[in-house]
Design a protein around this motif. Structure first.
Motif, PDB file in Angstrom:
ATOM      1  N   GLY A  16       0.957  -1.514  -0.013  1.00 26.23           N
ATOM      2  CA  GLY A  16       0.030  -0.120   0.092  1.00 26.23           C
ATOM      3  C   GLY A  16       0.978   1.151  -0.137  1.00 26.23           C
ATOM      4  O   GLY A  16       0.436   2.366  -0.483  1.00 26.23           O
ATOM      5  N   GLU A  17       2.299   1.096   0.406  1.00 31.94           N
ATOM      6  CA  GLU A  17       3.067   2.261   0.411  1.00 31.94           C
ATOM      7  C   GLU A  17       3.545   2.606  -1.002  1.00 31.94           C
ATOM      8  O   GLU A  17       3.575   1.647  -1.949  1.00 31.94           O
ATOM      9  CB  GLU A  17       4.124   2.136   1.407  1.00 31.94           C
ATOM     10  N   SER A  18       3.975   3.678  -1.190  1.00 31.19           N
ATOM     11  CA  SER A  18       4.605   3.992  -2.564  1.00 31.19           C
ATOM     12  C   SER A  18       6.143   4.111  -2.924  1.00 31.19           C
ATOM     13  O   SER A  18       6.812   4.315  -1.824  1.00 31.19           O
ATOM     14  CB  SER A  18       4.031   5.318  -3.210  1.00 31.19           C
ATOM     15  N   ASP A  19       6.208   4.330  -4.005  1.00 31.62           N
ATOM     16  CA  ASP A  19       7.767   4.747  -4.358  1.00 31.62           C
ATOM     17  C   ASP A  19       8.259   5.870  -3.775  1.00 31.62           C
ATOM     18  O   ASP A  19       9.515   6.105  -3.283  1.00 31.62           O
ATOM     19  CB  ASP A  19       8.340   4.735  -5.984  1.00 31.62           C
ATOM     20  N   PHE A  20       7.409   6.881  -3.718  1.00 25.51           N
ATOM     21  CA  PHE A  20       7.622   7.982  -2.884  1.00 25.51           C
ATOM     22  C   PHE A  20       7.829   7.956  -1.424  1.00 25.51           C
ATOM     23  O   PHE A  20       8.746   8.575  -0.773  1.00 25.51           O
ATOM     24  CB  PHE A  20       6.722   9.073  -3.189  1.00 25.51           C
ATOM     25  N   ASP A  21       7.201   7.036  -0.954  1.00 23.27           N
ATOM     26  CA  ASP A  21       7.299   6.800   0.623  1.00 23.27           C
ATOM     27  C   ASP A  21       8.643   6.430   1.044  1.00 23.27           C
ATOM     28  O   ASP A  21       9.432   6.928   2.044  1.00 23.27           O
ATOM     29  CB  ASP A  21       6.239   5.803   1.082  1.00 23.27           C
ATOM     30  N   VAL A  22       9.194   5.571  -0.028  1.00 19.75           N
ATOM     31  CA  VAL A  22      10.661   4.987   0.254  1.00 19.75           C
ATOM     32  C   VAL A  22      11.412   6.037   0.010  1.00 19.75           C
ATOM     33  O   VAL A  22      12.459   6.448   0.660  1.00 19.75           O
ATOM     34  CB  VAL A  22      10.888   3.641  -0.481  1.00 19.75           C
ATOM     35  N   LEU A  23      11.386   6.910  -1.067  1.00 15.85           N
ATOM     36  CA  LEU A  23      12.457   7.949  -1.305  1.00 15.85           C
ATOM     37  C   LEU A  23      12.493   8.984  -0.208  1.00 15.85           C
ATOM     38  O   LEU A  23      13.509   9.361  -0.072  1.00 15.85           O
ATOM     39  CB  LEU A  23      11.989   8.591  -2.661  1.00 15.85           C
TER      40      LEU A  23
END
Length: 355
Positions: free
Chosen positions: A189-196
């Protein structure tokens, strides 16, 4: 005396019969309760019929306890009869979890029992995925790796590097170097932006820490960003931890004396996609903003994502007088304080190996 004189009255006989029937009913009720309790305990202690070792279940946000049991039933984990439904309801009441199960992705390891599953859901013990940013990656490589991470919501694919940088809070829009190489946990449910965003916050924190603890006598840099640039060059120059502070010392002394850095990794970065694995003389002579053979000082941005050891090396270098180094061919380098010694080292380790 005649036996007929001891016969019970009809009312007494009926009362005795009722008592026997009542006793029998009590015995049957106790037996039924015991059987039901045994059946229920067997249900709670029997592993769920999980076929795959990597099985998971996704619980939707807002799902009720009944919804979750129905989902388990659809996936063949909760049985299908009224008695199965009764068992699950009883278990939910016993554990006190019926109204407090969390949404998310849960692992279903083989051997998992119903109570263990419900306790996981009540604790929100969701599956933690891992994404590793490798020391020395470029931002381009980081974006490619993120795009290939199945399960992460992809929200950045249509954005330019500059737009991505600004989205995570890099005001000048130059993202290179600004993401700390580490392993980051993420949930479905998390996104690539969350990791970045986490990687960027981690880099800012790490850079602030090493800058505050820098050797102010040796590190004559103007700001933390220059330390980040230097650390990225150190990262690309060597994979040996013992050599990073030595190489950082060489570059800092060259900057101090007004010497050009003359480091191949910056040239390669400036070549970009046209780099074919070889550096030629014309590459060293072709001016780009990243050619430290043709330009003074540091390049305009980092050339990679430096890890913590490279950051520490750039801010706490090894003292010495070396101004040059050359690769020995075994992963290590020969350090020299003078150009004459350096030329001899080049002759020994480079020219003889590459006639």
């Amino acid at each position: 005396m005649s036996p007929s004189k001891f016969r019970l009255s009809p009312r007494a006989e009926r009362g005795g019969a009722l008592l026997r029937i009542l006793f029998l009913l009590v015995v049957l009720a106790i037996a039924a309760a015991a059987a039901g309790w045994y059946d229920y305990r067997r249900f709670t202690q029997t592993p769920l019929p999980i076929a795959r070792a990597d099985a998971t279940i996704d619980v939707a946000r807002g799902a009720s306890y009944r919804d979750i049991v129905a989902q388990l039933r659809r996936e063949g984990l909760a049985g299908s009869g009224w008695l199965d439904d009764l068992r699950w309801r009883a278990l939910g009441r016993e554990l006190g979890v019926s109204g407090r199960l969390h949404a998310g992705e849960y692992a279903l390891p083989q051997g998992l029992t119903p109570p263990e599953l419900l306790r996981r859901m009540a604790a929100g013990d969701v599956v933690q995925h891992r994404f590793t940013i490798v020391d020395g990656w470029t931002f381009k490589q980081l974006r490619v790796a993120l795009a290939g991470e199945s399960g992460l919501a992809q929200t950045l694919s249509a954005l330019s590097d500059e737009d991505v940088a600004k989205k995570v809070g890099i005001a000048d829009g130059r993202p290179e170097g600004w993401f700390l190489p580490e392993t980051y946990a993420w949930i479905k449910g998390e996104s690539d932006f969350d990791v970045l965003a986490r990687a960027h916050a981690a880099m800012r924190k790490a850079l602030d820490k090493v800058w505050a603890a820098r050797d102010v006598d040796a590190v004559k840099l103007d700001n933390p960003y220059e330390a980040l640039i230097l650390a990225s060059i150190v990262e690309k120059e060597t994979g040996r931890g013992d050599e990073r502070p030595l190489i950082a010392g060489v570059f800092l002394r060259r900057l101090k004396f007004g010497m050009r850095l003359q480091t191949d990794p910056t040239v390669i970065y400036g070549i970009g996609a046209a780099y074919d694995g070889n550096i030629r003389r014309r590459d060293l002579e072709t001016d780009t903003p990243y050619n430290t053979y043709t330009r003074d000082g540091l390049p305009p941005t980092p050339i990679a994502l430096p890890g913590r050891p490279a950051l520490e090396a750039a801010t706490r270098p090894t003292a010495g007088d070396a101004l040059y180094f050359v690769a020995r061919g075994d992963g290590s380098h020969e350090f020299s304080p003078t150009l004459d010694e350096h030329n001899r080292a080049v002759q020994k380790y480079q020219l003889r190996r590459n006639p």
